[in-house]
Design a protein around this motif. Structure first.
Motif, PDB file in Angstrom:
ATOM      1  N   THR A   1       0.866  -1.174   0.000  1.00 45.18           N
ATOM      2  CA  THR A   1       0.000   0.000   0.000  1.00 45.18           C
ATOM      3  C   THR A   1       0.904   1.226   0.000  1.00 45.18           C
ATOM      4  OG1 THR A   1      -1.753  -1.135   1.220  1.00 45.18           O
ATOM      5  CG2 THR A   1      -1.765   1.279   1.255  1.00 45.18           C
ATOM      6  N   ILE A   2       0.734   2.080  -0.992  1.00 43.28           N
ATOM      7  CA  ILE A   2       1.628   3.221  -1.178  1.00 43.28           C
ATOM      8  C   ILE A   2       0.822   4.510  -1.107  1.00 43.28           C
ATOM      9  CG2 ILE A   2       3.303   4.294  -2.740  1.00 43.28           C
ATOM     10  CD1 ILE A   2       3.842   1.552  -3.911  1.00 43.28           C
ATOM     11  N   SER A   3       1.333   5.484  -0.389  1.00 46.27           N
ATOM     12  CA  SER A   3       0.628   6.754  -0.219  1.00 46.27           C
ATOM     13  C   SER A   3       0.625   7.545  -1.527  1.00 46.27           C
ATOM     14  CB  SER A   3       1.296   7.589   0.874  1.00 46.27           C
ATOM     15  OG  SER A   3       2.571   8.041   0.449  1.00 46.27           O
ATOM     16  N   GLU A   4      -0.322   8.468  -1.643  1.00 44.70           N
ATOM     17  CA  GLU A   4      -0.418   9.281  -2.857  1.00 44.70           C
ATOM     18  C   GLU A   4       0.823  10.144  -3.048  1.00 44.70           C
ATOM     19  OE1 GLU A   4      -4.012  11.436  -3.455  1.00 44.70           O
ATOM     20  OE2 GLU A   4      -5.309   9.769  -2.843  1.00 44.70           O
ATOM     21  N   GLU A   5       1.426  10.574  -1.957  1.00 44.40           N
ATOM     22  CA  GLU A   5       2.648  11.378  -2.052  1.00 44.40           C
ATOM     23  C   GLU A   5       3.770  10.593  -2.723  1.00 44.40           C
ATOM     24  OE1 GLU A   5       5.930  13.537   0.908  1.00 44.40           O
ATOM     25  OE2 GLU A   5       4.150  12.552   1.734  1.00 44.40           O
ATOM     26  N   ILE A   6       3.935   9.338  -2.313  1.00 45.54           N
ATOM     27  CA  ILE A   6       4.984   8.503  -2.899  1.00 45.54           C
ATOM     28  C   ILE A   6       4.611   8.092  -4.324  1.00 45.54           C
ATOM     29  CG2 ILE A   6       6.286   6.362  -2.657  1.00 45.54           C
ATOM     30  CD1 ILE A   6       6.962   8.482  -0.586  1.00 45.54           C
ATOM     31  N   ILE A   7       3.326   7.836  -4.566  1.00 50.55           N
ATOM     32  CA  ILE A   7       2.875   7.514  -5.927  1.00 50.55           C
ATOM     33  C   ILE A   7       3.243   8.644  -6.883  1.00 50.55           C
ATOM     34  CG2 ILE A   7       0.844   7.202  -7.401  1.00 50.55           C
ATOM     35  CD1 ILE A   7      -0.482   5.711  -5.105  1.00 50.55           C
ATOM     36  N   ARG A   8       3.056   9.861  -6.430  1.00 48.04           N
ATOM     37  CA  ARG A   8       3.367  11.024  -7.270  1.00 48.04           C
ATOM     38  C   ARG A   8       4.857  11.059  -7.627  1.00 48.04           C
ATOM     39  NH1 ARG A   8       0.386  15.508  -8.377  1.00 48.04           N
ATOM     40  NH2 ARG A   8      -1.228  14.663  -6.991  1.00 48.04           N
ATOM     41  N   VAL A   9       5.706  10.761  -6.655  1.00 47.03           N
ATOM     42  CA  VAL A   9       7.152  10.735  -6.908  1.00 47.03           C
ATOM     43  C   VAL A   9       7.495   9.640  -7.916  1.00 47.03           C
ATOM     44  CG1 VAL A   9       9.425  10.320  -5.874  1.00 47.03           C
ATOM     45  CG2 VAL A   9       7.720  11.663  -4.634  1.00 47.03           C
ATOM     46  N   ILE A  10       6.911   8.457  -7.710  1.00 48.57           N
ATOM     47  CA  ILE A  10       7.192   7.321  -8.593  1.00 48.57           C
ATOM     48  C   ILE A  10       6.761   7.615 -10.027  1.00 48.57           C
ATOM     49  CG2 ILE A  10       6.592   4.912  -9.078  1.00 48.57           C
ATOM     50  CD1 ILE A  10       6.285   4.534  -6.025  1.00 48.57           C
ATOM     51  N   LEU A  11       5.571   8.182 -10.182  1.00 52.53           N
ATOM     52  CA  LEU A  11       5.064   8.445 -11.530  1.00 52.53           C
ATOM     53  C   LEU A  11       5.815   9.585 -12.212  1.00 52.53           C
ATOM     54  CD1 LEU A  11       1.219   7.915 -11.045  1.00 52.53           C
ATOM     55  CD2 LEU A  11       2.901   6.380 -12.084  1.00 52.53           C
ATOM     56  N   LYS A  12       6.310  10.544 -11.445  1.00 55.01           N
ATOM     57  CA  LYS A  12       7.170  11.576 -12.039  1.00 55.01           C
ATOM     58  C   LYS A  12       8.451  10.945 -12.571  1.00 55.01           C
ATOM     59  CE  LYS A  12       5.733  15.799  -9.613  1.00 55.01           C
ATOM     60  NZ  LYS A  12       6.151  16.867  -8.650  1.00 55.01           N
ATOM     61  N   ASN A  13       8.996  10.001 -11.803  1.00 52.68           N
ATOM     62  CA  ASN A  13      10.184   9.281 -12.273  1.00 52.68           C
ATOM     63  C   ASN A  13       9.878   8.493 -13.540  1.00 52.68           C
ATOM     64  OD1 ASN A  13      11.704  10.228 -10.124  1.00 52.68           O
ATOM     65  ND2 ASN A  13      11.403   8.404  -8.871  1.00 52.68           N
ATOM     66  N   LEU A  14       8.700   7.873 -13.579  1.00 50.80           N
ATOM     67  CA  LEU A  14       8.286   7.120 -14.766  1.00 50.80           C
ATOM     68  C   LEU A  14       8.183   8.037 -15.982  1.00 50.80           C
ATOM     69  CD1 LEU A  14       7.053   4.667 -16.288  1.00 50.80           C
ATOM     70  CD2 LEU A  14       4.826   5.378 -15.373  1.00 50.80           C
ATOM     71  N   ILE A  15       7.516   9.161 -15.822  1.00 50.08           N
ATOM     72  CA  ILE A  15       7.329  10.097 -16.939  1.00 50.08           C
ATOM     73  C   ILE A  15       8.666  10.627 -17.437  1.00 50.08           C
ATOM     74  CG2 ILE A  15       6.417  12.383 -17.531  1.00 50.08           C
ATOM     75  CD1 ILE A  15       4.012  11.694 -15.710  1.00 50.08           C
ATOM     76  N   ASN A  16       9.561  10.960 -16.523  1.00 50.25           N
ATOM     77  CA  ASN A  16      10.882  11.446 -16.936  1.00 50.25           C
ATOM     78  C   ASN A  16      11.687  10.351 -17.629  1.00 50.25           C
ATOM     79  OD1 ASN A  16      10.502  14.068 -16.022  1.00 50.25           O
ATOM     80  ND2 ASN A  16      11.239  13.600 -13.956  1.00 50.25           N
ATOM     81  N   THR A  17      11.477   9.103 -17.221  1.00 49.99           N
ATOM     82  CA  THR A  17      12.143   7.980 -17.890  1.00 49.99           C
ATOM     83  C   THR A  17      11.617   7.812 -19.309  1.00 49.99           C
ATOM     84  OG1 THR A  17      12.490   6.821 -15.786  1.00 49.99           O
ATOM     85  CG2 THR A  17      12.597   5.499 -17.794  1.00 49.99           C
ATOM     86  N   ILE A  18      10.310   7.961 -19.492  1.00 54.68           N
ATOM     87  CA  ILE A  18       9.723   7.890 -20.838  1.00 54.68           C
ATOM     88  C   ILE A  18      10.287   9.005 -21.714  1.00 54.68           C
ATOM     89  CG2 ILE A  18       7.581   8.141 -22.160  1.00 54.68           C
ATOM     90  CD1 ILE A  18       6.112   6.807 -19.830  1.00 54.68           C
ATOM     91  N   ARG A  19      10.356  10.192 -21.171  1.00 54.19           N
ATOM     92  CA  ARG A  19      10.876  11.336 -21.934  1.00 54.19           C
ATOM     93  C   ARG A  19      12.319  11.095 -22.381  1.00 54.19           C
ATOM     94  NH1 ARG A  19      10.232  16.452 -18.289  1.00 54.19           N
ATOM     95  NH2 ARG A  19      11.358  17.346 -20.079  1.00 54.19           N
ATOM     96  N   LYS A  20      13.120  10.519 -21.481  1.00 52.38           N
ATOM     97  CA  LYS A  20      14.542  10.324 -21.780  1.00 52.38           C
ATOM     98  C   LYS A  20      14.799   9.078 -22.618  1.00 52.38           C
ATOM     99  CE  LYS A  20      19.048   9.850 -19.517  1.00 52.38           C
ATOM    100  NZ  LYS A  20      19.771   9.831 -18.211  1.00 52.38           N
ATOM    101  N   ASN A  21      14.241   7.933 -22.195  1.00 51.49           N
ATOM    102  CA  ASN A  21      14.582   6.656 -22.829  1.00 51.49           C
ATOM    103  C   ASN A  21      13.725   6.315 -24.042  1.00 51.49           C
ATOM    104  OD1 ASN A  21      16.424   6.465 -20.774  1.00 51.49           O
ATOM    105  ND2 ASN A  21      15.352   4.861 -19.649  1.00 51.49           N
ATOM    106  N   ILE A  22      12.520   6.876 -24.102  1.00 50.06           N
ATOM    107  CA  ILE A  22      11.636   6.589 -25.238  1.00 50.06           C
ATOM    108  C   ILE A  22      11.745   7.675 -26.305  1.00 50.06           C
ATOM    109  CG2 ILE A  22       9.248   6.213 -25.973  1.00 50.06           C
ATOM    110  CD1 ILE A  22      10.309   3.942 -24.278  1.00 50.06           C
ATOM    111  N   TYR A  23      11.725   8.943 -25.871  1.00 50.02           N
ATOM    112  CA  TYR A  23      11.717  10.047 -26.832  1.00 50.02           C
ATOM    113  C   TYR A  23      13.078  10.726 -26.983  1.00 50.02           C
ATOM    114  CZ  TYR A  23       6.650   9.553 -26.781  1.00 50.02           C
ATOM    115  OH  TYR A  23       5.368   9.065 -26.897  1.00 50.02           O
TER     116      TYR A  23
END
Length: 211
Positions: free
Chosen positions: A95-117
């Protein structure tokens, strides 16, 4: 585990121009189809609750696996579990808090920007441990990510004879090589001190011997 809708809502809320059309879902079986790239969030702060015995614990070693597909603009994720130290039955989802979810998803989005695009000026990934750094050592046989071989702390899946758990954390274990090294250093230090203290005695003994 937070509801998937929460993950989806936050994902679209913080999406960049590149990821605005992407969708987020979960997966269970490992994806082996070509075209998928991986991002693994290590050391996330999470809560676990065993439904069998009621045991609850906090871990900063939660792992979330993401699979990204540029052509379909899809992200599939899996929240990897940990086993209860008492039951050692099934893997329990975190169970993960919304605060930590936000950090994780920001990392995911930045990874997509860097590694995919291939974007260059992308912010560095942030830690998702909520500021917690002290924790027990890692029990690999209770960690699903270790079983899959993708955990940052994975060493060995060998289960020791004694299943002991430290009081200050979820994972407990010993490092025999470090212990042996420390003992060796202490013994060497003792020898040096003894030789230094008795140097005059040895000098007089040698003089008397060669006199």
């Amino acid at each position: 585990m937070a509801a998937l809708q929460v993950w989806k809502f936050i994902f679209h809320q913080i999406s960049s121009r590149r990821t605005r059309q992407w969708t987020l879902n979960t997966y269970e079986d490992e994806l082996t189809v070509n075209g998928w790239k991986s991002f693994i969030q290590h050391d996330a702060l999470a809560e676990f609750h065993c439904q069998v015995c009621g045991n609850q614990w906090t871990s900063i070693h939660a792992v979330i696996s993401f699979k990204m597909n540029k052509w379909d603009q899809k992200v599939n994720m899996k929240l990897l579990g940990q086993k209860c130290k008492h039951c050692e039955n099934n893997f329990i989802r975190p169970t993960i808090s919304e605060e930590i979810i936000r950090v994780i998803l920001k990392n995911l989005i930045n990874t997509i920007r860097k590694n995919i695009y291939g974007e260059v000026n992308v912010p560095r990934l942030n830690k998702a441990n909520g500021g917690h750094i002290k924790h027990g050592t890692h029990k690999t046989w209770l960690c699903e990510a270790c079983k899959m071989g993708i955990c940052r702390h994975h060493v060995s899946l060998t289960i020791p004879e004694s299943h002991t758990t430290s009081r200050d954390g979820y994972h407990a274990g010993t490092n025999n090589s470090c212990t042996e090294g420390c003992i060796g250093c202490i013994c060497l230090l003792i020898v040096i001190v003894v030789l230094f203290v008795t140097r005059d005695l040895w000098a007089n003994t040698l003089k008397a011997f060669f006199a």
